[in-house]
Design a protein around this motif. Sequence first.
Motif, PDB file in Angstrom:
ATOM      1  N   ILE A   1       0.834  -1.209   0.000  1.00 21.75           N
ATOM      2  CA  ILE A   1       0.000   0.000   0.000  1.00 21.75           C
ATOM      3  C   ILE A   1       0.865   1.255   0.000  1.00 21.75           C
ATOM      4  O   ILE A   1       0.650   2.191  -0.774  1.00 21.75           O
ATOM      5  N   ASN A   2       1.872   1.278   0.880  1.00 19.83           N
ATOM      6  CA  ASN A   2       2.727   2.458   0.977  1.00 19.83           C
ATOM      7  C   ASN A   2       3.553   2.674  -0.291  1.00 19.83           C
ATOM      8  O   ASN A   2       3.783   3.819  -0.698  1.00 19.83           O
ATOM      9  N   VAL A   3       4.007   1.595  -0.896  1.00 17.17           N
ATOM     10  CA  VAL A   3       4.792   1.729  -2.128  1.00 17.17           C
ATOM     11  C   VAL A   3       3.927   2.287  -3.254  1.00 17.17           C
ATOM     12  O   VAL A   3       4.344   3.193  -3.994  1.00 17.17           O
ATOM     13  N   ILE A   4       2.705   1.764  -3.393  1.00 21.79           N
ATOM     14  CA  ILE A   4       1.816   2.229  -4.459  1.00 21.79           C
ATOM     15  C   ILE A   4       1.458   3.699  -4.263  1.00 21.79           C
ATOM     16  O   ILE A   4       1.561   4.524  -5.185  1.00 21.79           O
ATOM     17  N   LEU A   5       1.023   4.057  -3.045  1.00 25.20           N
ATOM     18  CA  LEU A   5       0.632   5.439  -2.780  1.00 25.20           C
ATOM     19  C   LEU A   5       1.822   6.391  -2.913  1.00 25.20           C
ATOM     20  O   LEU A   5       1.709   7.474  -3.497  1.00 25.20           O
ATOM     21  N   GLY A   6       2.971   5.974  -2.369  1.00 22.50           N
ATOM     22  CA  GLY A   6       4.143   6.835  -2.428  1.00 22.50           C
ATOM     23  C   GLY A   6       4.625   7.066  -3.847  1.00 22.50           C
ATOM     24  O   GLY A   6       4.894   8.206  -4.248  1.00 22.50           O
ATOM     25  N   PHE A   7       4.739   6.009  -4.630  1.00 21.81           N
ATOM     26  CA  PHE A   7       5.236   6.140  -6.002  1.00 21.81           C
ATOM     27  C   PHE A   7       4.301   7.020  -6.819  1.00 21.81           C
ATOM     28  O   PHE A   7       4.755   7.859  -7.613  1.00 21.81           O
ATOM     29  N   LYS A   8       2.992   6.851  -6.620  1.00 20.87           N
ATOM     30  CA  LYS A   8       2.029   7.670  -7.357  1.00 20.87           C
ATOM     31  C   LYS A   8       2.174   9.152  -6.993  1.00 20.87           C
ATOM     32  O   LYS A   8       2.167  10.021  -7.857  1.00 20.87           O
ATOM     33  N   ASN A   9       2.329   9.436  -5.704  1.00 18.03           N
ATOM     34  CA  ASN A   9       2.451  10.826  -5.275  1.00 18.03           C
ATOM     35  C   ASN A   9       3.775  11.447  -5.715  1.00 18.03           C
ATOM     36  O   ASN A   9       3.815  12.617  -6.115  1.00 18.03           O
ATOM     37  N   PHE A  10       4.852  10.692  -5.666  1.00 16.01           N
ATOM     38  CA  PHE A  10       6.163  11.244  -6.010  1.00 16.01           C
ATOM     39  C   PHE A  10       6.308  11.477  -7.507  1.00 16.01           C
ATOM     40  O   PHE A  10       7.100  12.325  -7.926  1.00 16.01           O
ATOM     41  N   LEU A  11       5.569  10.743  -8.324  1.00 13.14           N
ATOM     42  CA  LEU A  11       5.604  11.014  -9.758  1.00 13.14           C
ATOM     43  C   LEU A  11       5.039  12.394 -10.077  1.00 13.14           C
ATOM     44  O   LEU A  11       5.405  13.003 -11.084  1.00 13.14           O
ATOM     45  N   ASN A  12       4.141  12.889  -9.216  1.00 13.42           N
ATOM     46  CA  ASN A  12       3.525  14.201  -9.434  1.00 13.42           C
ATOM     47  C   ASN A  12       4.251  15.311  -8.688  1.00 13.42           C
ATOM     48  O   ASN A  12       3.661  16.369  -8.419  1.00 13.42           O
ATOM     49  N   ALA A  13       5.503  15.093  -8.331  1.00  9.93           N
ATOM     50  CA  ALA A  13       6.249  16.079  -7.544  1.00  9.93           C
ATOM     51  C   ALA A  13       6.281  17.428  -8.251  1.00  9.93           C
ATOM     52  O   ALA A  13       6.620  17.525  -9.437  1.00  9.93           O
ATOM     53  N   TYR A  14       5.937  18.473  -7.511  1.00  4.00           N
ATOM     54  CA  TYR A  14       5.946  19.813  -8.107  1.00  4.00           C
ATOM     55  C   TYR A  14       6.273  20.902  -7.086  1.00  4.00           C
ATOM     56  O   TYR A  14       7.275  21.616  -7.230  1.00  4.00           O
ATOM     57  N   ASP A  15       5.441  21.043  -6.030  1.00  3.20           N
ATOM     58  CA  ASP A  15       5.560  22.196  -5.147  1.00  3.20           C
ATOM     59  C   ASP A  15       6.890  22.241  -4.400  1.00  3.20           C
ATOM     60  O   ASP A  15       7.509  23.307  -4.282  1.00  3.20           O
ATOM     61  N   ILE A  16       7.361  21.094  -3.902  1.00  2.00           N
ATOM     62  CA  ILE A  16       8.628  21.085  -3.174  1.00  2.00           C
ATOM     63  C   ILE A  16       9.788  21.420  -4.104  1.00  2.00           C
ATOM     64  O   ILE A  16      10.729  22.138  -3.730  1.00  2.00           O
ATOM     65  N   ILE A  17       9.728  20.939  -5.344  1.00  4.60           N
ATOM     66  CA  ILE A  17      10.790  21.244  -6.310  1.00  4.60           C
ATOM     67  C   ILE A  17      10.798  22.727  -6.644  1.00  4.60           C
ATOM     68  O   ILE A  17      11.864  23.355  -6.736  1.00  4.60           O
ATOM     69  N   VAL A  18       9.617  23.319  -6.806  1.00  2.00           N
ATOM     70  CA  VAL A  18       9.536  24.748  -7.093  1.00  2.00           C
ATOM     71  C   VAL A  18      10.124  25.557  -5.943  1.00  2.00           C
ATOM     72  O   VAL A  18      10.886  26.508  -6.148  1.00  2.00           O
ATOM     73  N   GLY A  19       9.800  25.176  -4.708  1.00  2.00           N
ATOM     74  CA  GLY A  19      10.284  25.921  -3.562  1.00  2.00           C
ATOM     75  C   GLY A  19      11.770  25.755  -3.304  1.00  2.00           C
ATOM     76  O   GLY A  19      12.408  26.667  -2.766  1.00  2.00           O
ATOM     77  N   LEU A  20      12.330  24.614  -3.687  1.00  2.87           N
ATOM     78  CA  LEU A  20      13.740  24.355  -3.417  1.00  2.87           C
ATOM     79  C   LEU A  20      14.653  24.824  -4.546  1.00  2.87           C
ATOM     80  O   LEU A  20      15.592  25.597  -4.329  1.00  2.87           O
ATOM     81  N   THR A  21      14.409  24.365  -5.752  1.00  2.00           N
ATOM     82  CA  THR A  21      15.350  24.625  -6.851  1.00  2.00           C
ATOM     83  C   THR A  21      14.702  25.269  -8.070  1.00  2.00           C
ATOM     84  O   THR A  21      15.424  25.718  -8.964  1.00  2.00           O
ATOM     85  N   ASN A  22      13.371  25.267  -8.128  1.00  7.37           N
ATOM     86  CA  ASN A  22      12.648  25.756  -9.309  1.00  7.37           C
ATOM     87  C   ASN A  22      13.114  25.042 -10.580  1.00  7.37           C
ATOM     88  O   ASN A  22      13.166  25.626 -11.670  1.00  7.37           O
ATOM     89  N   GLY A  23      13.476  23.766 -10.412  1.00  7.32           N
ATOM     90  CA  GLY A  23      13.909  22.968 -11.551  1.00  7.32           C
ATOM     91  C   GLY A  23      15.387  23.035 -11.839  1.00  7.32           C
ATOM     92  O   GLY A  23      15.878  22.342 -12.725  1.00  7.32           O
ATOM     93  N   GLY A  24      16.131  23.882 -11.142  1.00  5.77           N
ATOM     94  CA  GLY A  24      17.554  24.055 -11.415  1.00  5.77           C
ATOM     95  C   GLY A  24      18.433  23.194 -10.531  1.00  5.77           C
ATOM     96  O   GLY A  24      17.916  22.343  -9.797  1.00  5.77           O
TER      97      GLY A  24
END
Length: 312
Positions: free
Chosen positions: A237-260
Amino acid sequence: MMTTTTSTVTGRSSRVAANSPKPPAQKKRRVEPIYYLFLLPTVLLFTVAITVPGVMGIFFSFTDSIGIGEWDFIGLTNYIALFADPAILQSYLFTFGFALVTVIVVNVISLALALGLTSRIRFKTTLRAVFVIPMVVSGIIIAYVFNFLFSNSLPSLGGALNISWLETSILANPNLAWIAIVIVTAWQAIPGTLLIYIAGLLSVPADVYEAADIDGATKWQRFSRITVPLVAGYVVINVILGFKNFLNAYDIIVGLTNGGPGTATRSVAMTIIQGFNGGDYAYQMANATIFFIVAILIALLQLSVNRGRNQL
């Protein structure tokens, strides 16, 4: 004489059983119309807000639309260009690599914490509440806080302690920036995963562990031969939910590196959204369609694995 009597009784019983009325077949339960009435608003909202825009987006992926104005139908041109675009391929590699590493980190740490928080320690209820706090904080806020730590606090600490590798922010290093994203994402995702593991460990009967202690099992044998098999369903359950959520990663990346730096940490979701804002509507809609198909295939694979495990 007894045989004749038995035959007579048996024959009479058979005739009675044959002539007895059959129990009426159970009628199919009728669905009350009120159920459909309550279901209708949800179906309409889902159709208008998700299905219709999705179908329209897939249609426009075969055009040269920029989101507004006139457009022409160009067929598979956008899809052919996607597979030759190094920026798109790099975003897919980063996203899947990041999701895989983060799933492993989150589940290992969460399971270890769950084992500690379900053992016989003091203040375990208070500690559970403390570890759940990151789950209720917005991802973008967490990212900005850690951005300050990685960019200012840690380099200052490294300078004060004369630690050369710590004097420079890892967010500015294209080879190490992804590590910061994994750390922050795991920090926020661990509480939810931890709660599921705690529920799984508490569902294991205490009698099983007592029997293992009587048989002289070590702590590692108890963990590997009792705990892991009995909580394997929670791991799935945790692997399925986690992998699905991490594929949609956006807000944390924007706040940390903005893709850079550059495009080193640009995820698929971030690439799609930036393309929409930059006038590449049809091109990024084709990208979104491919990403949607990939996500569906991964979900079907995970469901088949889980179904096969349940049948064992």
